[in-house]
Design a protein around this motif. Structure first.
Motif, PDB file in Angstrom:
ATOM      1  N   LEU A   2      38.493 -36.187 -10.283  1.00  0.00           N
ATOM      2  CA  LEU A   2      39.541 -35.848  -9.271  1.00  0.00           C
ATOM      3  C   LEU A   2      38.994 -37.123  -8.393  1.00  0.00           C
ATOM      4  O   LEU A   2      39.677 -36.870  -7.377  1.00  0.00           O
ATOM      5  N   GLY A   3      37.847 -37.077  -8.052  1.00  0.00           N
ATOM      6  CA  GLY A   3      37.285 -37.739  -6.947  1.00  0.00           C
ATOM      7  C   GLY A   3      37.524 -39.014  -6.306  1.00  0.00           C
ATOM      8  O   GLY A   3      38.814 -39.272  -5.519  1.00  0.00           O
ATOM      9  N   VAL A   4      37.590 -39.259  -7.817  1.00  0.00           N
ATOM     10  CA  VAL A   4      38.447 -41.072  -8.185  1.00  0.00           C
ATOM     11  C   VAL A   4      39.835 -40.884  -7.382  1.00  0.00           C
ATOM     12  O   VAL A   4      40.868 -41.601  -6.696  1.00  0.00           O
ATOM     13  N   ALA A   5      40.446 -39.560  -7.924  1.00  0.00           N
ATOM     14  CA  ALA A   5      42.123 -39.661  -7.461  1.00  0.00           C
ATOM     15  C   ALA A   5      42.188 -39.601  -6.180  1.00  0.00           C
ATOM     16  O   ALA A   5      43.219 -39.873  -5.226  1.00  0.00           O
ATOM     17  N   ILE A   6      41.434 -38.361  -5.604  1.00  0.00           N
ATOM     18  CA  ILE A   6      41.729 -38.667  -3.728  1.00  0.00           C
ATOM     19  C   ILE A   6      41.419 -39.476  -3.434  1.00  0.00           C
ATOM     20  O   ILE A   6      42.005 -39.939  -2.022  1.00  0.00           O
ATOM     21  N   ALA A   7      40.542 -40.553  -3.864  1.00  0.00           N
ATOM     22  CA  ALA A   7      39.946 -41.435  -3.077  1.00  0.00           C
ATOM     23  C   ALA A   7      41.270 -42.114  -2.891  1.00  0.00           C
ATOM     24  O   ALA A   7      41.114 -43.140  -2.223  1.00  0.00           O
ATOM     25  N   VAL A   8      41.569 -42.739  -4.033  1.00  0.00           N
ATOM     26  CA  VAL A   8      42.927 -43.876  -4.128  1.00  0.00           C
ATOM     27  C   VAL A   8      43.710 -43.506  -3.131  1.00  0.00           C
ATOM     28  O   VAL A   8      44.437 -43.752  -2.627  1.00  0.00           O
ATOM     29  N   PHE A   9      44.770 -41.626  -3.264  1.00  0.00           N
ATOM     30  CA  PHE A   9      45.531 -41.143  -2.449  1.00  0.00           C
ATOM     31  C   PHE A   9      45.349 -41.518  -0.883  1.00  0.00           C
ATOM     32  O   PHE A   9      46.356 -42.166  -1.107  1.00  0.00           O
ATOM     33  N   THR A  10      43.841 -41.340  -0.193  1.00  0.00           N
ATOM     34  CA  THR A  10      43.699 -41.097   0.788  1.00  0.00           C
ATOM     35  C   THR A  10      43.264 -42.685   0.784  1.00  0.00           C
ATOM     36  O   THR A  10      44.510 -43.168   2.435  1.00  0.00           O
ATOM     37  N   TYR A  11      43.283 -43.638   0.541  1.00  0.00           N
ATOM     38  CA  TYR A  11      43.160 -45.414   0.802  1.00  0.00           C
ATOM     39  C   TYR A  11      44.450 -45.789   0.742  1.00  0.00           C
ATOM     40  O   TYR A  11      44.735 -46.747   1.241  1.00  0.00           O
ATOM     41  N   TYR A  12      44.932 -44.960  -0.526  1.00  0.00           N
ATOM     42  CA  TYR A  12      46.540 -45.577  -0.502  1.00  0.00           C
ATOM     43  C   TYR A  12      46.972 -44.962   1.107  1.00  0.00           C
ATOM     44  O   TYR A  12      48.237 -46.097   1.442  1.00  0.00           O
ATOM     45  N   THR A  13      47.442 -44.176   1.064  1.00  0.00           N
ATOM     46  CA  THR A  13      48.275 -43.264   2.101  1.00  0.00           C
ATOM     47  C   THR A  13      47.669 -43.917   3.251  1.00  0.00           C
ATOM     48  O   THR A  13      48.154 -44.800   4.170  1.00  0.00           O
ATOM     49  N   THR A  14      46.321 -44.252   4.022  1.00  0.00           N
ATOM     50  CA  THR A  14      46.081 -45.061   4.801  1.00  0.00           C
ATOM     51  C   THR A  14      46.584 -46.472   5.172  1.00  0.00           C
ATOM     52  O   THR A  14      46.880 -46.768   6.386  1.00  0.00           O
ATOM     53  N   TRP A  15      46.309 -47.032   3.595  1.00  0.00           N
ATOM     54  CA  TRP A  15      46.931 -47.832   3.857  1.00  0.00           C
ATOM     55  C   TRP A  15      48.996 -49.029   4.152  1.00  0.00           C
ATOM     56  O   TRP A  15      49.376 -49.264   4.958  1.00  0.00           O
ATOM     57  N   VAL A  16      49.835 -47.556   3.821  1.00  0.00           N
ATOM     58  CA  VAL A  16      50.582 -47.751   4.293  1.00  0.00           C
ATOM     59  C   VAL A  16      51.310 -46.828   5.341  1.00  0.00           C
ATOM     60  O   VAL A  16      52.175 -47.184   5.996  1.00  0.00           O
ATOM     61  N   PHE A  17      50.711 -46.273   5.365  1.00  0.00           N
ATOM     62  CA  PHE A  17      51.490 -44.764   6.046  1.00  0.00           C
ATOM     63  C   PHE A  17      50.482 -45.103   7.969  1.00  0.00           C
ATOM     64  O   PHE A  17      51.193 -44.862   9.170  1.00  0.00           O
ATOM     65  N   VAL A  18      49.512 -45.916   8.074  1.00  0.00           N
ATOM     66  CA  VAL A  18      48.428 -45.644   9.493  1.00  0.00           C
ATOM     67  C   VAL A  18      48.269 -46.986   9.648  1.00  0.00           C
ATOM     68  O   VAL A  18      48.759 -47.302  11.197  1.00  0.00           O
TER      69      VAL A  18
END
Length: 77
Positions: A2-18
């Motif tokens: 779950l921690g890895v999934a949250i980290a990947v989601f946060t990284y990708y979301t920041t990468w694409v949307f921020v």
């Protein structure tokens, strides 16, 4: 996991949307790959996952057919 999934989601979301709204000279941009990989990597992962699922299903179907063939050959003996 779950921690890895949250980290990947946060990284990708920041990468694409921020990142599009952050100046290119900012230090944050050094932590991310070029933007075109934001599309290429998920497509590659989706392709690999589909290939893995297809291979697994094909393997199961082949083994099932071999078992049925073996059963038919034992019945005819």
């Amino acid at each position: 996991m779950l921690g890895v999934a949250i980290a990947v989601f946060t990284y990708y979301t920041t990468w694409v949307f921020v990142l599009p709204f952050v100046d290119e000279s900012n230090i944050i941009n050094s932590f991310f790959l070029p933007r075109d990989y934001a599309i290429k990597l998920p497509l590659l992962l989706l392709l690999l996952a589909g290939l893995a699922v297809g291979t697994f299903i094909g393997n199961v179907l082949i083994k099932k057919a071999q078992k049925e063939k073996l059963k038919k050959s034992k019945k005819s003996d």
